[in-house]
Write an enzyme that holds these catalytic residues in place. Sequence first.
Site, short mmCIF file in Angstrom:
data_model
loop_
_atom_site.label_atom_id
_atom_site.label_comp_id
_atom_site.label_asym_id
_atom_site.label_seq_id
_atom_site.Cartn_x
_atom_site.Cartn_y
_atom_site.Cartn_z
N ILE B 99 -32.38 -79.01 27.62
CA ILE B 99 -33.80 -79.36 27.77
C ILE B 99 -34.69 -78.30 27.13
O ILE B 99 -35.78 -78.63 26.62
CB ILE B 99 -34.17 -79.59 29.26
CG1 ILE B 99 -35.57 -80.19 29.38
CG2 ILE B 99 -34.04 -78.32 30.08
CD1 ILE B 99 -35.78 -81.53 28.70
N ASP B 177 -34.22 -83.56 36.16
CA ASP B 177 -33.45 -83.31 37.37
C ASP B 177 -32.28 -82.40 37.07
O ASP B 177 -31.77 -82.37 35.96
CB ASP B 177 -32.87 -84.62 37.93
CG ASP B 177 -31.75 -85.11 37.05
OD1 ASP B 177 -32.04 -85.67 35.97
OD2 ASP B 177 -30.56 -84.88 37.38
N GLY B 328 -29.32 -85.92 31.83
CA GLY B 328 -30.38 -85.57 32.77
C GLY B 328 -31.20 -84.41 32.25
O GLY B 328 -31.33 -84.24 31.04
N GLU B 329 -31.77 -83.63 33.16
CA GLU B 329 -32.65 -82.48 32.86
C GLU B 329 -34.00 -82.92 32.30
O GLU B 329 -34.86 -82.10 32.04
CB GLU B 329 -32.01 -81.51 31.84
CG GLU B 329 -30.66 -80.97 32.23
CD GLU B 329 -30.07 -80.04 31.16
OE1 GLU B 329 -30.71 -79.81 30.12
OE2 GLU B 329 -28.95 -79.53 31.39
N GLY B 330 -34.14 -84.22 32.01
CA GLY B 330 -35.33 -84.71 31.31
C GLY B 330 -35.11 -84.85 29.81
O GLY B 330 -36.05 -85.16 29.07
#
Lengths: 397, 397
Positions: B99, B177, B328-330
Amino acid sequence: LASLQDALTRLVPVDEAASEAADRHQARLTKPPGALGGIETLGSQLAAIAGCAPPPIPRRPVVVIFAGDHGVLAEGVSPWPAEVTAQMVANFLAGGAAINAIAHEVGAAIVAVDVGVATPVPGPTERLVKANVRRGTGNIATEPAMTLGEARRAMQVGLSIADRLVDQGHDLLVTGDMGIGNTTPSAAVVAAVTGWPARSVTGRGTGISDEMLEVKAAVVERALERVADSRSVSATALAALDADVILAELGGLEIAGIVGLCIGGALRRVPVVIDGVISLAGALVATALAPEVAGYLVAGHRSVEPGATAALEHIGLEPLLDLQLRLGEGTGACLAIPLVRAAARVLHEMATFESAGVSGSTESAVEPEQAEQPEQPEQLGEPLSGPEPEGESSALE
Amino acid sequence: LASLQDALTRLVPVDEAASEAADRHQARLTKPPGALGGIETLGSQLAAIAGCAPPPIPRRPVVVIFAGDHGVLAEGVSPWPAEVTAQMVANFLAGGAAINAIAHEVGAAIVAVDVGVATPVPGPTERLVKANVRRGTGNIATEPAMTLGEARRAMQVGLSIADRLVDQGHDLLVTGDMGIGNTTPSAAVVAAVTGWPARSVTGRGTGISDEMLEVKAAVVERALERVADSRSVSATALAALDADVILAELGGLEIAGIVGLCIGGALRRVPVVIDGVISLAGALVATALAPEVAGYLVAGHRSVEPGATAALEHIGLEPLLDLQLRLGEGTGACLAIPLVRAAARVLHEMATFESAGVSGSTESAVEPEQAEQPEQPEQLGEPLSGPEPEGESSALE
C-alpha cells in the site's frame, strides 16, 4: 532512424531472465505470493521489456494519436461525417478532447499525427505532425485501402515517431487513433488475421443502430471476399497472406502508423500500451510481421468492440481495464498508465519479509532470502506518506 | 465530531439533480454519447456525491488502514501467525508495504489505525493512530466477536477519523484493512447480510490449501449457526437482525472501523473508495445501517474472494478494476484513484461539440446547446500537453 526492414531484423525478444528475477523478488516482498495478481504479472513483464529487475518506473509517457480517413465511409457504415476526423485533430491540438483530459490526469504528453486525413485540419496546426501519406484510403468494399508502398510509408511514419520520442526521453508509448469509420477496416483486419468470422468481430463503433450494423457487417464480408478472390484463397484463410498485404488491402493509414509505433517501441525496448480495436488491429499486424513485438505490448483495456476481444486472444494479451469504453484516441490505454507505473514501483519500494521483520506463512513456498542481503526498511527510501493526524500527505501531491 | 447515532440521522442521499446535470453535460462533450462507459457513470456519481456538476477533482486522497486481530485464528483458518498483523502495521509505518508503494504512485496519504491489534506493534509507533478498542476479537465459531458496545466504539473510531481527515482537507477516503484471519469474519458477515450460503462466499484469502478452505467454510457455517441459534432464527435469515448486531457477533474490529469510515465519508459528502472483501463487509454493514451511504461508495476493484462479488451485487456496486488482487490494505481501491480523478477531470476540461466546432452525428440524440453558451476552446484552459517533436510534456510531469 531505423528503416522498417532494418527494424524487423533487429528486434529481439523480451528478456525472460529479467522477468524471472522479478518473479523471484515478488515472492520475497511483504505480501502473500501472487496477492497483487495482474500487477505482479505486469511488473515482471516490465522487467522483461527493460531487461532489468526492478524495471524503471515510466516517467515520461506519451500518447501518439494517428489520424486518417476511410473511403469505406461511402458505404454508410457510420453516422458521422468524414470531416469530423480533421475537426477532432484540431480538438486534440486545442486541448479539448477526452484524451487531453485523461493524458493531463496521468501526466502523459500527446502527439497528434496526420498520416492520412482527407480534409484540411481547421485552426492552427503548427503542433501537428504532418506526415500525410495519402488523403484517406480507398473503399475497402470495392478496392484496396492503399498500395503496399503507401502502407509501408505509413508504418515508417509510426516507426520514426517512436524512435524520435524515445530519443527525446519518452519511456512509455501509448497508441491512439482518430478516423471516422475506422472500426470497419479494423474489423476487416482482425477477421483476416485471426480467422474469426466477419460478423463476430464487427461491432457498433460509436454506437450505431441495428440497421447500420447489418450494413457494416456485410461491408466487412464483401471486403474480405474481394481480397480472397483477388488472391485465390478462401475468405477464412486470409491469415496466410503477408500481414502487410492484409494491412494495405483492408486497413487504414492510422492503423499502419500504429503498426510502426508498436515495432518502434519494441525496437527501443519500451512498453507500448495498446488502446482499443483500432490499435489492436495495428498490434495484430505488427505481431504478425514480427512475433517478438508481442512481449513489448501491454493491453490497456478491453473495448466493447468484439474485434478487440478477438485480437486480445490472438495476441495473448490480458487487458488491464474493462470499463466499457468505445472511444479510441488512446483513452483506455492512457487510463491504464498509473497501473503500469504502480507495477514497477512495487518492485522498487516494497520491503521483503526479512528486511521488514515480518513472519512467514506456515504454508508459504517463499524461498529464504540470502543472508548477505540484510537490507533495512530505512534503506528503501523515505516513507511516502505518514499517518495522520497531522495531515501529512505524499510527495506527489 | 459527530457521534454515530447523530451521523446516522443526519445522512442525506446523494444529489440526483447534480448527477443528471452531469449526464446532460457528458452528452454534449466531443465524443459519441456514452463512449467513455464507466468513466462517465463515475463522473456523474461524483457530481451526485459533491452536489455539483462538474464535481471537484479529488486532490488529497487518503487511505485509512484499520488493523485488528481475530480469535477465530485458533480454528486453523490461516497459515499466517497472528503477530503478522502487528508486524505489517510496523511495515506500513516504515513505508515498506504494497500500500505504501501504490499510495506513493497515486499521490495518496496513508493513515494506519490500531483499532483491535492483539500484540504490540514493533518499532517506532509515534505515527500510529492508537484507538485500540479490544486486543483482538473472540472466536466467532464459539462466541461473539465483540460486544455491541465494542462494535459501536470501533465504528465511532472510523467515523471520527473520517471527520478529522475531511476537516484537514482530504477530499477522498479509501478503505484499507490489516488483520490475519480477517477473510473468515468477512465471509461470515457477507453471508449473514446478503443471505448467500457460507460456502459460496468463503474463499482462499491469502491463498490457502483445499484442506484449509474446507476447515474455513465449516467455521463460517458454525459461526452463522451459533448466531442463528442464539437469536432463534434460521441461519439463512440472519439479515433480519440489526446490522450492528451482525457486526458484533461475526465481524472484526477493523471491519467496524471501516463501517464508521463509510458513514463518515457519506456524512461529509466525499467519495469513499472501497477495497476488497474485508472493506466490502464493512460497506455492507454501513449500507444496512443507513441505505443513503451506498451512493457515496465507489468500488475500487473486484477481489478474487467470492464474498466480494456477493457484497458488490448486494450493494449494487460495479467495480472499476478486476486485476485478480487478494491483498487488502486498500491496495485495489488505491489503484483506482486515478480513474476517479480522470472521471471528474473529463467533466472539467473537455470541449463541447459547439465550442470545438465539431460536427454531430446524423444518428445523434445530443440536444442542441443553448445559443447563449458560445464558449471557445481557448476558454477551457491551456492545452495540457502539446504534440511533439519539441518534447513538450504535460504539467503533471
